[in-house]
Scaffold this motif. Structure first.
Motif, mmCIF file in Angstrom:
data_model
loop_
_atom_site.group_PDB
_atom_site.id
_atom_site.type_symbol
_atom_site.label_atom_id
_atom_site.label_comp_id
_atom_site.label_asym_id
_atom_site.label_seq_id
_atom_site.Cartn_x
_atom_site.Cartn_y
_atom_site.Cartn_z
ATOM 1 N N UNK A 146 52.530 51.525 41.187
ATOM 2 C CA UNK A 146 51.791 52.062 42.324
ATOM 3 C C UNK A 146 50.926 53.259 41.963
ATOM 4 N N UNK A 147 50.987 53.686 40.703
ATOM 5 C CA UNK A 147 50.275 54.897 40.324
ATOM 6 C C UNK A 147 48.767 54.696 40.290
ATOM 7 N N UNK A 148 48.304 53.486 40.029
ATOM 8 C CA UNK A 148 46.882 53.210 39.927
ATOM 9 C C UNK A 148 46.568 51.972 40.748
ATOM 10 N N UNK A 149 45.289 51.714 41.013
ATOM 11 C CA UNK A 149 44.932 50.494 41.732
ATOM 12 C C UNK A 149 45.453 49.271 41.004
ATOM 13 N N UNK A 150 45.857 48.252 41.723
ATOM 14 C CA UNK A 150 46.447 47.069 41.122
ATOM 15 C C UNK A 150 45.421 45.970 40.950
ATOM 16 N N UNK A 151 45.800 44.950 40.161
ATOM 17 C CA UNK A 151 44.914 43.830 39.895
ATOM 18 C C UNK A 151 44.436 43.213 41.196
ATOM 19 N N UNK A 152 43.138 43.098 41.340
ATOM 20 C CA UNK A 152 42.586 42.439 42.511
ATOM 21 C C UNK A 152 42.428 43.342 43.712
ATOM 22 N N UNK A 153 42.882 44.628 43.657
ATOM 23 C CA UNK A 153 42.768 45.491 44.816
ATOM 24 C C UNK A 153 41.328 45.698 45.233
ATOM 25 N N UNK A 154 40.414 45.745 44.246
ATOM 26 C CA UNK A 154 39.014 45.980 44.581
ATOM 27 C C UNK A 154 38.458 44.863 45.439
ATOM 28 N N UNK A 155 39.003 43.665 45.298
ATOM 29 C CA UNK A 155 38.544 42.538 46.092
ATOM 30 C C UNK A 155 39.524 42.184 47.205
ATOM 31 N N UNK A 156 40.715 42.777 47.170
ATOM 32 C CA UNK A 156 41.700 42.482 48.189
ATOM 33 C C UNK A 156 42.182 41.050 48.165
ATOM 34 N N UNK A 157 42.295 40.454 46.961
ATOM 35 C CA UNK A 157 42.628 39.033 46.878
ATOM 36 C C UNK A 157 44.038 38.805 46.356
ATOM 37 N N UNK A 158 44.357 39.383 45.180
ATOM 38 C CA UNK A 158 45.572 38.978 44.492
ATOM 39 C C UNK A 158 46.718 39.975 44.539
ATOM 40 N N UNK A 159 46.561 41.101 45.215
ATOM 41 C CA UNK A 159 47.639 42.077 45.214
ATOM 42 C C UNK A 159 48.895 41.515 45.867
ATOM 43 N N UNK A 160 48.756 40.473 46.679
ATOM 44 C CA UNK A 160 49.930 39.857 47.314
ATOM 45 C C UNK A 160 50.065 38.386 46.946
ATOM 46 N N UNK A 161 49.378 37.946 45.920
ATOM 47 C CA UNK A 161 49.426 36.551 45.505
ATOM 48 C C UNK A 161 50.632 36.319 44.616
ATOM 49 N N UNK A 162 51.453 35.304 44.912
ATOM 50 C CA UNK A 162 52.594 34.995 44.062
ATOM 51 C C UNK A 162 52.117 34.494 42.704
ATOM 52 N N UNK A 163 52.558 35.176 41.658
ATOM 53 C CA UNK A 163 52.093 34.848 40.310
ATOM 54 C C UNK A 163 52.535 33.457 39.876
ATOM 55 N N UNK A 164 53.690 33.000 40.359
ATOM 56 C CA UNK A 164 54.186 31.701 39.896
ATOM 57 C C UNK A 164 53.266 30.558 40.316
ATOM 58 N N UNK A 165 52.577 30.700 41.430
ATOM 59 C CA UNK A 165 51.662 29.649 41.873
ATOM 60 C C UNK A 165 50.476 29.535 40.918
ATOM 61 N N UNK A 166 49.996 30.656 40.425
ATOM 62 C CA UNK A 166 48.845 30.660 39.523
ATOM 63 C C UNK A 166 49.223 30.185 38.125
ATOM 64 N N UNK A 167 50.329 30.709 37.596
ATOM 65 C CA UNK A 167 50.730 30.312 36.247
ATOM 66 C C UNK A 167 51.273 28.885 36.231
ATOM 67 N N UNK A 168 51.950 28.493 37.291
ATOM 68 C CA UNK A 168 52.487 27.143 37.357
ATOM 69 C C UNK A 168 51.415 26.074 37.437
ATOM 70 N N UNK A 169 50.211 26.459 37.861
ATOM 71 C CA UNK A 169 49.115 25.502 37.984
ATOM 72 C C UNK A 169 48.376 25.277 36.677
ATOM 73 N N UNK A 170 48.627 26.120 35.677
ATOM 74 C CA UNK A 170 47.927 26.006 34.399
ATOM 75 C C UNK A 170 48.618 24.966 33.511
ATOM 76 N N UNK A 171 47.876 23.962 33.088
ATOM 77 C CA UNK A 171 48.451 22.879 32.287
ATOM 78 C C UNK A 171 48.182 23.033 30.796
#
Length: 310
Positions: A31-56
């Motif tokens: 929480x000390x610095x802005x998180x991944x995707x905060x500038x766009x407000x997209x991925x700060x609450x995205x479950x990582x398993x959905x993204x990594x699980x989709x990569x073949x």
């Protein structure tokens, strides 16, 4: 689904160095610095398993492990071939036979040592990691940086299994009395295979059910130093779990703390004692909180680039 994934991945673009902090260091604050995707407000609450699980497929980057075993990802993964002269990868439908090159080399080396044991032609290899590591859609909490491997307890005496065979066949349990003791299927060859794995300098630790560790402590008559790496843990009676150290020069990889000094046999016996005579439940113990799913903001910043790589 493809369009939504594409939109989500777009949020991985780091707009500035400030929004791409490195959380791979042990004391890094989420929480000390802005998180991944905060500038766009997209991925700060995205479950990582959905993204990594989709990569073949793996990323086209140089091989590297980022983060810790249960909170990270991997670039440039190598696939363990489905079959080799002394191994077969199991449950191929899961697409989890990927790892850091050092893990793939270790598995092949161990398979050759196992093939020298009576009744073993090699090993059946369970889950390694997904093509880009990261959290899995189901199962493991670890296996995220390509340095963990599950090795079946079932001796690999048939290395001609088809893909469908490998979905249907199961390993065999080695435990008795809920893990307090080994059963009749445990053999000196199991001891020898675990010993060979633990003596490999690349290995950090091996997880196996408590009764197996205690049995190995009783049976070992030579140098006992390797027993330090073999740690009792819940389950792990159908397979044992090998964890490698971070490869040399892996600045973004976080090692687990080393095992305590000594052979660990007294600790394993205490696990067995608790299985046989469990302590009474504590009525004042707080209820366990459900584990929160990892989000992209929880992972090292390099994981965004790993996902975006071709």
């Amino acid at each position: 689904m493809k369009s939504s994934l594409k939109i989500a991945l777009a949020g991985l673009v780091c707009l500035s160095l400030a929004s791409c902090r490195d959380t791979s260091q042990p004391n890094a604050s989420l929480n000390a610095q802005p998180t991944i995707g905060d500038s766009m407000g997209v991925l700060s609450t995205k479950e990582a398993k959905q993204l990594f699980g989709a990569k073949e497929t793996p990323s086209t980057q140089q091989a590297a492990a980022f983060g810790s075993y249960a909170k990270g990802c991997m670039s440039g993964a190598v696939e363990l071939p489905e079959s080799g002269p002394t191994w077969q990868a199991m449950r191929l439908s899961r697409n989890r036979n990927w790892g850091h090159p050092e893990l793939i080399d270790f598995v092949k080396d161990l398979s050759r040592k196992a093939a020298a044991q009576p009744g073993w032609s090699g090993i059946y290899v369970g889950d390694l990691s997904q093509p880009r590591g990261g959290p899995m859609l189901t199962g493991h909490r670890s296996h995220q940086i390509g340095l963990d491997a599950d090795i079946w307890m079932r001796p690999a005496n048939d290395l001609r299994l088809t893909r469908s065979d490998r979905e249907a066949i199961s390993s065999v349990s080695m435990w008795r009395n809920r893990g307090a003791f080994v059963n009749e299927k445990w053999t000196p060859a199991h001891h020898a295979v675990l010993k060979a794995a633990a003596k490999d300098p690349r290995v950090a630790r091996i997880f196996v059910f408590p009764g197996a560790k205690v049995q190995m402590c009783k049976d070992e008559t030579g140098n006992r130093d390797y027993l330090r790496k073999i740690r009792p843990w819940w389950g792990h009676h159908y397979h044992f779990h090998v964890r490698l150290n971070c490869p040399a020069g892996s600045t973004g990889c976080v090692n687990q703390a080393p095992p305590p000094s000594g052979d660990g046999c007294a600790d394993a016996q205490s696990w067995v004692n608790n299985i046989l005579n469990p302590p009474p439940p504590d009525p004042n113990a707080p209820k366990a909180k459900p584990r929160r799913e990892l989000q992209m903001a929880d992972l090292p910043a390099q994981c965004a680039t790993v996902l975006q790589s071709p």
